[in-house]
Design a protein around this motif. Structure first.
Motif, mmCIF file in Angstrom:
data_model
loop_
_atom_site.group_PDB
_atom_site.id
_atom_site.type_symbol
_atom_site.label_atom_id
_atom_site.label_comp_id
_atom_site.label_asym_id
_atom_site.label_seq_id
_atom_site.Cartn_x
_atom_site.Cartn_y
_atom_site.Cartn_z
ATOM 1 N N ASP A 67 -8.429 3.672 0.952
ATOM 2 C CA ASP A 67 -9.728 3.482 0.305
ATOM 3 C C ASP A 67 -10.696 3.090 1.417
ATOM 4 O OD1 ASP A 67 -8.539 3.943 -2.141
ATOM 5 O OD2 ASP A 67 -8.140 1.823 -2.504
ATOM 6 N N GLU A 84 0.833 -1.208 0.000
ATOM 7 C CA GLU A 84 0.000 0.000 0.000
ATOM 8 C C GLU A 84 0.860 1.247 0.000
ATOM 9 O OE1 GLU A 84 -3.724 1.586 -0.270
ATOM 10 O OE2 GLU A 84 -3.204 -0.549 -0.102
ATOM 11 N N TYR A 126 -12.652 -4.552 -4.968
ATOM 12 C CA TYR A 126 -11.756 -4.393 -3.834
ATOM 13 C C TYR A 126 -11.848 -5.639 -2.966
ATOM 14 C CZ TYR A 126 -11.197 0.500 -4.939
ATOM 15 O OH TYR A 126 -10.901 1.664 -5.562
ATOM 16 N N THR A 168 1.846 3.008 -3.202
ATOM 17 C CA THR A 168 0.873 3.955 -3.752
ATOM 18 C C THR A 168 0.975 5.291 -3.055
ATOM 19 O OG1 THR A 168 -0.549 2.084 -4.204
ATOM 20 C CG2 THR A 168 -1.563 4.248 -4.302
ATOM 21 N N HIS A 184 -10.397 3.407 -7.059
ATOM 22 C CA HIS A 184 -8.969 3.658 -6.963
ATOM 23 C C HIS A 184 -8.337 3.893 -8.335
ATOM 24 C CE1 HIS A 184 -5.278 3.280 -4.448
ATOM 25 N NE2 HIS A 184 -4.738 2.978 -5.626
ATOM 26 N N ILE A 223 -2.393 8.286 -2.579
ATOM 27 C CA ILE A 223 -3.668 7.823 -2.013
ATOM 28 C C ILE A 223 -3.344 7.053 -0.737
ATOM 29 C CG2 ILE A 223 -5.730 6.450 -2.408
ATOM 30 C CD1 ILE A 223 -5.229 6.824 -5.420
#
Length: 854
Positions: free
Chosen positions: A569, A3, A801, A6, A555, A566
């Protein structure tokens, strides 16, 4: 850590790699998530393809090779070098075969084939959906007189159809569509009058086979039952000329190579047997016409010889009668003449003189024939004994040109460029023949005068010969000359008759027509197209639907629109995870919602430097969930054991109190901002405990002021932030949307990280132009993004997701969606920010819980 990749500001190369892999990944995702629609589409298209193949008439291809003979007899004698170059391949004989190909494709030949085979009548058995074609196997033949068929070409409607119905032992005829007529008959042959002419019905004596069904019925002794059943045929009669034009259009003729005179004939038809018959009979009709052209010379020559024989026969009879009368009058039976050298020479020159006279007569007759206007562009008699080789050669060339011109006129008009060329050539040859005959006549006259002079010299020597001997000799000499001419013409006539009888076909099929198989419809291609369309159309529709959506979906959309990191989410929380206050992050719980905010917390910490504490939350417009995310992130920091305070700086339209279910909202930061000077006691008096966690405090917005922007710009705000930095580990700032008011830019000076909240299925994609501009112009510090409102219980538009990597939280598998936070002051509780600045304290007092729930 995945993650975090990102979160890090992505490099340009990384973005390009994501974009390059988007197409394949998106297509695969669309296929997986919408497999039902793809399956339905494939079933529909493949079923449609099978139905099309089932009922579409098949078209078959038949081909044949024809050898077209070169009948230029004097090709090598007149042009040996040219012939050798053709044999070596330097010069092709394509001009000749091209002419023959045009003749084979002409509508005149096609018309003869159509009439001979009766192809202008088409039979079909009537079915429920389609009417299969029947060729040669129909029980009844239908025809029309040639005059009525010719009338069809003169009418606008060149075809008509009717239904032929067999019921028991009777037949009924019913016109179809515009053909309004009816008739019936019980026995064959029969006739039926129609507006288009007389229809004749006869039994098909060439029926080769019955249908399989009828043969099986007969083998079981059920032939009578089969006959009693009703049968129906659709018969269509077209004008022969229109059918000939159709066949001339669909036939394809091409030479196999440039060095040969072999042409390949190819035709496509719904009936392979009909196509085979057409090609075979086309060769027959072609040879029939070619033989008629070749025999025209022989017929003209025979006509000329017969006329000459009649004249010579009359002269020969006159000579014999004269001899008979002379002998009778002079009582002569037989005379022996004393042959002398003088008489022999005289006889010799007399024979030569007769021969010269014969040539003069032939030349004179030919000159009259050529100069006669009626014989223009007609065949000139040849091989009649003329000795002038130049004239014979020109006449032979003229006759061949006349035949070539006449054959072209069969398929072209007189104004055609090629016909005009032949006409001009004939005019030139005609003049050359006339000049050659004149020259030959002069030469013959000169020769005759010389022979006559010698003959007269010898005649003077025998003047004293007995008169009777002289007269008898002359009569006998004339008789011999006429007999010789008569025998010569008889021989020429026999030779001409032999050549006429020995005429060979010009074209010959060197192979039987070959069946090339079905060419249409192509099963493999149709099924492949159906498969491609069945897959492509739902894919295209899905792509278009996704392309036409103007709001972000998830996303992937956000990553394509901006390169701002980002950090999370945020999914719609499960109902079990919510508390009465609308906080979804709880202590000592490890559900998926808690994990999402832990991930957000960690990612924001990565963005913060040492001693950074202030985290600002904003959005582009109201209803995107910035207050909800700010509150839950504050709870997450508090659960970490960090002293955290949450500030409600959206003083135009405060919502923090409603989220934490705090009834007394009279105190807050606006009470501090209006003072001239504040101290820590004043600040402490406005701070309230959150009631959720001991480490989390709240500083609400307070009463709504008439001048919010000016209040936030005062130095008191800086003093408040300085005091809070000393007392707390983390300061969460819930501010107004930057797309509507400028308050947030005043507060941005005191923040270390800006969290910009966007909402799935809510935030327009156009808002990211403003977001990227804020990032580029550095109006807000250290920006990052949170995508809010993702409904993980749905699969939507290719975005899916899944948090399977979290193990036990996999039961909250989700896709996209939003809209369950309305009663917690998140979503519809926000109205429009267009009335910002008009809110006052009395307006704030009217914002009760009922309006919030609405």
């Amino acid at each position: 850590m995945e993650e975090n990749k990102t979160i890090e500001s992505p490099l340009e190369n990384g973005l390009q790699e994501e974009e390059s892999s988007f197409d394949i990944k998106t297509i695969f995702t669309l296929l997986v998530l919408n497999w039902q629609w793809f399956l339905v589409s494939l079933i529909i298209f493949i079923a449609g393809a099978y139905l099309y193949l089932r009922y579409q008439p098949a078209v078959y291809e038949v081909s044949a090779k024809m050898l077209i003979k070169d009948e230029t007899n004097n090709r090598r004698s007149n042009g040996q070098m040219l012939a050798n170059m053709q044999d070596l391949g330097f010069i092709t004989n394509s001009a000749g075969i091209d002419n023959e190909i045009e003749i084979l494709k002409s509508r005149i030949l096609a018309l003869e084939v159509v009439k001979d085979l009766h192809l202008y009548v088409e039979y079909r058995t009537e079915g429920r959906i389609t009417n299969p074609l029947v060729y040669k196997n129909q029980p009844i033949n239908v025809d029309m007189p040639s005059d009525d068929l010719d009338e069809l070409d003169k009418t606008l409607k060149r075809a008509f159809s009717f239904r032929l119905i067999k019921e028991d032992n009777a037949y009924k005829v019913q016109g179809l569509k515009e053909a309004k007529f009816e008739g019936s008959f019980k026995s064959l042959p029969a006739t039926v009058e129609t507006p288009y002419g007389t229809l004749t019905f006869t039994e098909n004596l060439n029926l080769e086979q019955l249908s399989k069904r009828a043969r099986k019925a007969m083998s079981r002794g059920e032939a009578e039952e089969e006959k009693e059943k009703t049968a129906s045929w659709i018969v269509t009669i077209r004008s022969p000329k229109s059918m000939a034009a159709s066949y001339a259009k669909i036939i394809n003729i091409a030479p196999t190579s440039k060095q040969t005179s072999i042409a390949e004939l190819t035709i496509r038809d719904q009936s392979a047997e009909r196509a085979l018959d057409y090609l075979k009979h086309l060769a027959v009709v072609y040879n029939r016409q070619a033989n008629a052209d070749k025999n025209e010379i022989a017929y003209k020559t025979e006509e000329f010889i017969n006329s000459r024989l009649e004249k010579i026969s009359e002269e020969l009879g006159t000579t014999e009668s004269k001899l008979e009368v002379y002998k009778r009058n002079n009582n002569l039976v037989q005379m022996k003449l004393d042959a002398t050298q003088t008489m022999a020479q005289a006889n010799q020159y007399y024979g030569e003189l007769s021969k010269a006279n014969t040539q003069v007569m032939i030349l004179e007759d030919l000159s009259k024939y050529v100069q006669n206007p009626k014989n223009k562009y007609q065949i000139i008699p040849s091989n009649i004994g003329m000795e002038d080789e130049a004239s014979n050669s020109l006449i032979t060339q003229y006759n061949k040109t006349v035949l070539d011109r006449n054959r072209l006129l069969a398929s072209a008009s007189e104004n055609s460029p090629l016909v005009v060329t032949y006409t001009e050539l004939l005019d030139q040859l005609n003049e050359s023949i006339k000049e050659a005959l004149k020259q030959a006549r002069r030469a013959a006259d000169i020769s005759r005068q010389g022979v006559e002079k010698q003959y007269n010299e010898y005649q003077t020597k025998i003047v004293n010969a007995p008169e009777q001997e002289r007269i008898l000799t002359e009569i006998g000499r004339q008789q011999d000359v006429m007999s010789g001419l008569y025998l010569m013409l008889l021989q020429k006539r026999e030779e001409n008759s032999i050549s006429l009888a020995a005429t060979a076909d010009k074209g010959r099929l060197i192979d039987e027509p070959a069946f090339g198989g079905k060419v249409s419809p192509k099963t493999a291609i149709i099924l492949l197209v159906a498969l491609v369309l069945g897959f492509a159309i739902p894919l295209l529709v899905t792509y278009l639907l996704q392309f036409l959506r103007y709001k972000i979906e998830g996303h992937e959309d956000v990553m394509r629109l901006t390169d701002i990191p980002i950090v999370a989410d945020v999914a719609i929380a499960n109902e079990d995870a919510k508390t009465a206050a609308g906080i979804v992050v709880h202590e000592n719980k490890n559900n998926q919602t808690d994990e999402i905010f832990r991930s957000m917390r960690t990612n924001i910490q990565f963005l913060m430097k040492e001693n950074d504490k202030a985290i600002l939350f904003t959005s582009s417009t109201s209803g995107e969930g910035k207050t909800f995310n700010a509150a839950n992130l504050a709870v997450s920091f508090a659960l970490l054991g960090k002293k955290t305070i949450l500030l409600g700086l959206d003083i135009r339209k405060p919502a923090l109190g409603r989220l934490f279910d705090i009834k007394d909202r009279a105190i807050g930061i606006t009470s501090l901002l209006v003072k001239d000077k504040i101290d820590e006691e004043d600040l402490k008096s406005q701070i309230r405990s959150s009631g959720i966690n001991a480490n989390l405090d709240l500083l609400l917005a307070g009463p709504t002021p008439p001048n919010p922007t000016e209040l936030l710009a005062r130095d008191n705000m800086r003093q408040i932030m300085d005091m809070l930095r000393k007392q707390y580990d983390y300061i969460i700032l819930d501010t107004a949307p930057v797309g509507l008011v400028t308050d947030t830019f005043q507060i941005g000076r005191y923040a270390d990280v800006t969290v910009f909240v966007c909402r799935a299925d809510y935030t327009p994609k156009s808002s990211f132009g403003m977001i990227n501009a804020l990032k580029k112009e550095d109006k807000l510090p250290n920006m990052c993004l949170v995508i809010n409102g993702i409904d993980m219980s749905k699969k939507k538009y290719g975005y899916y997701y899944g948090y399977g990597k979290y193990g036990k939280y996999g039961r909250y598998a989700y896709g996209y969606g939003y809209g369950r936070y309305g009663r917690y002051g998140y979503g519809s509780s926000y109205g429009s920010y267009g009335n910002y600045g008009n809110y006052n304290e009395s307006h704030y007092g009217n914002k009760d819980d009922n309006s919030i729930k609405k």
